[in-house]
Design a protein around this motif. Structure first.
Motif, short mmCIF file in Angstrom:
data_model
loop_
_atom_site.label_atom_id
_atom_site.label_comp_id
_atom_site.label_asym_id
_atom_site.label_seq_id
_atom_site.Cartn_x
_atom_site.Cartn_y
_atom_site.Cartn_z
N HIS A 143 0.84 -1.19 0.00
CA HIS A 143 0.00 0.00 0.00
C HIS A 143 0.88 1.24 0.00
CE1 HIS A 143 -3.05 -2.88 1.12
NE2 HIS A 143 -3.96 -1.96 0.90
N GLY A 144 0.43 2.24 -0.74
CA GLY A 144 1.13 3.51 -0.78
C GLY A 144 0.53 4.49 0.19
N ILE A 145 1.37 5.45 0.58
CA ILE A 145 0.94 6.55 1.44
C ILE A 145 0.96 7.81 0.58
CG2 ILE A 145 1.48 7.93 3.48
CD1 ILE A 145 3.05 5.43 4.53
N TRP A 146 -0.20 8.45 0.48
CA TRP A 146 -0.31 9.70 -0.27
C TRP A 146 -0.51 10.84 0.71
CZ3 TRP A 146 -1.33 5.18 -2.56
CH2 TRP A 146 -1.00 5.03 -3.92
N LEU A 147 0.18 11.93 0.48
CA LEU A 147 0.05 13.13 1.29
C LEU A 147 -0.27 14.28 0.34
CD1 LEU A 147 0.27 14.46 4.09
CD2 LEU A 147 2.72 14.78 3.62
N ASP A 148 -1.39 14.93 0.55
CA ASP A 148 -1.83 16.02 -0.34
C ASP A 148 -1.81 15.58 -1.81
OD1 ASP A 148 -2.26 17.84 1.76
OD2 ASP A 148 -0.10 18.30 1.81
N GLY A 149 -2.22 14.34 -2.06
CA GLY A 149 -2.34 13.83 -3.42
C GLY A 149 -1.06 13.30 -4.04
N THR A 150 0.05 13.31 -3.31
CA THR A 150 1.33 12.85 -3.84
C THR A 150 1.78 11.60 -3.10
OG1 THR A 150 1.99 15.12 -4.39
CG2 THR A 150 3.75 13.51 -4.23
N LEU A 151 2.19 10.59 -3.86
CA LEU A 151 2.73 9.37 -3.26
C LEU A 151 4.05 9.71 -2.57
CD1 LEU A 151 2.64 6.26 -2.91
CD2 LEU A 151 3.83 6.11 -5.12
#
Length: 186
Positions: free
Chosen positions: A70-78
């Motif tokens: 699973h990826g972590i996105w912050l403010d729409g950015t991986l």
């Protein structure tokens, strides 16, 4: 597409699937040296083909019920990710791992994301023991293991060769009863 909120700072946990290969490669490129200090991920993902192959290998693990990514996105950015590198439901064991690019450090993202993944492994897949293997000098990752309520099981001396240097690996783990007890307390 579904996602799980990781809190109030616009952070989301989502499956990291092969169709995201370009986005994944761009992410690795942004954090290549930082990520590569402790993991082989930055050496394995060097172009679009290897990015796709890496993501496909985890899609195959997920289909075989043998791992998860699973990826972590912050403010729409991986900006990072968490994984179950291995998962053996018959034995009730799994090994969790993580990585993060430097711009996302210090926000608790990995701890929250790994907590979601461990909770899923324990409660949905019946995993009894989740391991966290970490280079003994990787203090931030050791801190995550502690925050997750893991206990240090031991050290594998000079067991990991990374960029020409041998590293001790610490093995941390949490057992399902500990995990559940810790979740009730928080």
């Amino acid at each position: 597409m579904y996602g799980i909120s990781l809190g109030g700072d616009a952070a989301w946990l989502r499956p990291l699937e092969p169709w995201r290969a370009e986005e994944f490669l761009a992410h690795i490129d942004r954090g290549r040296e930082f990520i590569g200090r402790w993991t082989g991920l930055s050496d394995a993902v060097v172009d679009l083909a290897s990015s796709r192959a890496f993501l496909l290998s985890y899609a195959e693990k997920a289909a075989a019920d043998a791992g998860a990514l699973h990826g972590i996105w912050l403010d729409g950015t991986l900006v990072g990710g968490v994984m179950l590198r291995t998962m053996d439901t018959a034995q009730g064991t799994a090994e969790a791992g993580c990585w993060l690019e430097p711009g996302a450090v210090g926000r608790g993202l990995v701890t929250r994301a790994a907590g979601v993944l461990i909770d899923w492994a324990v409660e949905e897949r019946g995993i009894h023991r989740v391991e966290w293997q970490v280079a003994a000098a990787n203090e931030p990752s050791i801190a995550v293991a502690r925050r997750l309520g893991m206990r240090r099981d031991g050290v594998l001396r000079e067991s990991y060769l990374r960029r020409g240097q041998r590293h001790d690996i610490e093995i941390w783990s949490v057992l399902a009863p500990q995990w559940r007890a810790g979740r009730r307390e928080s």
